[in-house]
Design an enzyme around this catalytic site. Structure first.
Site, PDB file in Angstrom:
ATOM      1  N   THR A 100      49.354  93.951  65.921  1.00  0.00           N
ATOM      2  CA  THR A 100      50.015  95.268  65.956  1.00  0.00           C
ATOM      3  C   THR A 100      49.517  96.120  67.114  1.00  0.00           C
ATOM      4  OG1 THR A 100      48.352  96.115  64.409  1.00  0.00           O
ATOM      5  CG2 THR A 100      50.406  95.304  63.463  1.00  0.00           C
TER       6      THR A 100
ATOM      7  N   HIS B 277      40.878  86.537  73.541  1.00  0.00           N
ATOM      8  CA  HIS B 277      40.479  86.332  74.925  1.00  0.00           C
ATOM      9  C   HIS B 277      39.749  85.008  75.108  1.00  0.00           C
ATOM     10  CE1 HIS B 277      38.144  86.784  78.673  1.00  0.00           C
ATOM     11  NE2 HIS B 277      39.277  87.332  79.087  1.00  0.00           N
TER      12      HIS B 277
ATOM     13  N   GLU C  42      32.585  86.061  55.987  1.00  0.00           N
ATOM     14  CA  GLU C  42      33.460  86.398  54.866  1.00  0.00           C
ATOM     15  C   GLU C  42      33.938  85.146  54.126  1.00  0.00           C
ATOM     16  OE1 GLU C  42      34.447  89.504  53.603  1.00  0.00           O
ATOM     17  OE2 GLU C  42      32.801  90.177  54.875  1.00  0.00           O
TER      18      GLU C  42
ATOM     19  N   LYS D 222      46.259  82.101  82.383  1.00  0.00           N
ATOM     20  CA  LYS D 222      45.820  81.706  81.044  1.00  0.00           C
ATOM     21  C   LYS D 222      46.957  81.087  80.244  1.00  0.00           C
ATOM     22  CE  LYS D 222      42.390  85.400  81.153  1.00  0.00           C
ATOM     23  NZ  LYS D 222      41.993  86.733  80.646  1.00  0.00           N
TER      24      LYS D 222
ATOM     25  N   ASP E 191      43.183  94.104  76.119  1.00  0.00           N
ATOM     26  CA  ASP E 191      43.566  92.695  76.035  1.00  0.00           C
ATOM     27  C   ASP E 191      44.220  92.413  74.691  1.00  0.00           C
ATOM     28  OD1 ASP E 191      43.334  89.845  77.162  1.00  0.00           O
ATOM     29  OD2 ASP E 191      42.394  89.658  75.201  1.00  0.00           O
TER      30      ASP E 191
END
Length: 429
Positions: free
Chosen positions: A374, A354, A134, A395, A382
């Site tokens: 949202t 992730h 894009e 993490k 996740d």
């Protein structure tokens, strides 16, 4: 008896409470009687409540992320002499990972990402295939504002693709194909030229029966250099105890005169090449290429880019894109960040979220994390997971400063950047 009942009711309704004075932020909003001051308005978010407060907290966490210096920490006992140097410690900043989904590049947030890449305000970018294509397509043709409720069947009949309330003419993807296929052709040519030159040199040194060379599986112990003078290429090949001064080859479009290496394209190398080729200052990929900011996309084929690679594989097969080297590079960005702290700013969910979190697991977690999306966590996704879930995986560190803003990133992220990255840039100017 009635009096006792009333006393019981009053004690239930007017139960005593602990004092929060001095321990919690007092809720109050911005006073427009003071005029319109956007910086103060954004600062007031922290005390407004609900997601405005989460946005205010995110602004605070990002500013902490950007302000951190190694000099704030006590030197480790086993640190190097360089790490003990005060000036060096003042120069070491937090390493910032920025992740975002493709729809944000389709939107005007692309320009916010471009601003950050242009001024080298982030260190690593992670996105989806759409987040790559894009950006490039917008350099070739425009995306337009439409409506969420336009009929899909009607838009299809008109050759218009809808992304939320954005419209992308299908012609844009035709222009993208015309632009990118010749680049894939050239990349394939370069890939094969590397291999061809390796074979030529190996055959040559084998013919001369030079020592320490094994040609059967293209395993060799030699170095070589090359230079071009007019139309002739001169190559010097040397081994451990021997050398061939010059190998003269005629100019050929099929031979790349460069140091042989097991060069394969990786997603990040492909992306950097596309950023170079687009050569457009409105592109964040152009600025990432120019400022040597790695852009990772483990799902490079999941979009129009994948379509182009698919069609190209029939038209001109053989292009190889190695994802293994990229996972080493991505994880290395986190593992080798030490002694720096790391911070994550992740817009949306899915693969970019992730991928950044998982890389930081390799160093026992990030030190700062801001999620803006949202998605909800009740389905176990996740994407919807709050930072604390990532803490359980290692993490994000248990000591980390974290916040999740439940908000459309097209609203929250430009406001966050205004009061963090951009505010600091303006102070320096």
């Amino acid at each position: 008896m009635e009096e006792n009942l009333l006393t019981s009711v009053r004690s239930a309704v007017f139960k005593g409470s602990d004092s929060l004075e001095g321990t919690c932020t007092k809720i109050e909003g911005y006073d427009f009687n003071a005029g319109v001051d956007y910086s103060k308005l954004l600062k007031s978010m922290a005390s407004t409540g609900f997601q405005a407060s989460n946005l205010g907290d995110a602004i605070h966490v990002v500013n902490q992320m950007l302000d951190w210096r190694l000099s704030y920490e006590t030197p480790a006992e086993d640190c190097s002499e360089e790490e003990r140097d005060e000036e060096y410690r003042k120069s070491v900043k937090c390493k910032v990972f920025l992740g975002f989904t493709s729809n944000l590049i389709s939107s005007g947030v692309r320009d916010t990402v471009r601003y950050l890449a242009e001024h080298r305000m982030v260190d690593v970018l992670v996105t989806t295939a759409g987040g790559i294509e894009e950006d490039l397509i917008k350099c070739l043709a425009a995306t337009y504002k439409g409506d969420f409720y336009l009929s899909g069947a009607h838009l299809r009949s008109k050759g218009l693709n809808r992304i939320g309330n954005l419209l992308v003419p299908n012609e844009n993807y035709c222009k993208f194909e015309d632009w990118i296929i010749p680049i894939f052709d050239q990349m394939l040519k370069e890939q094969n030229s590397e291999v061809l030159l390796n074979h030529i040199i190996l055959a040559f040194v084998s013919y001369l029966s030079l020592p320490e060379v094994t040609c059967a599986h293209t395993s060799s112990i030699f170095k070589h250099w090359s230079v071009k003078v007019f139309d002739i290429h001169f190559i010097c090949v040397t081994g451990a105890n021997w050398s061939v001064s010059l190998l003269v080859l005629p100019k050929s479009d099929n031979i790349a005169m460069k140091k042989p290496a097991n060069v394969l394209w990786t997603p990040s190398k492909v992306i950097a090449r596309l950023g170079k080729e687009i050569n457009n200052e409105s592109s964040y990929l152009y600025w990432a290429y120019k400022n040597k900011i790695p852009v990772f996309c483990p799902g490079l084929t999941d979009g129009s880019l994948g379509d182009m690679l698919y069609f190209h594989s029939f038209r001109n097969p053989g292009l190889i894109i190695d994802i293994v080297q990229d996972i080493r590079a991505m994880n290395g960005e986190a593992i080798h960040a030490n002694p720096r702290k790391t911070g994550m700013i992740i817009l949306g969910g899915g693969m970019p979220k992730h991928h950044i979190c998982n890389a930081n697991m390799m160093r026992n977690g990030a030190d700062y994390a801001v999620f803006i999306n949202t998605a909800q966590e009740f389905d176990g996704s996740d994407s919807g997971a709050r930072p604390d879930e990532a803490v359980s995986w290692g993490k994000i560190r248990g000591s980390a400063q974290t916040v999740k803003v439940h908000c459309d990133a097209t609203i929250a992220f430009p406001l966050l950047v205004a009061e963090t990255f951009a505010a600091k840039m303006n102070k320096r100017l």
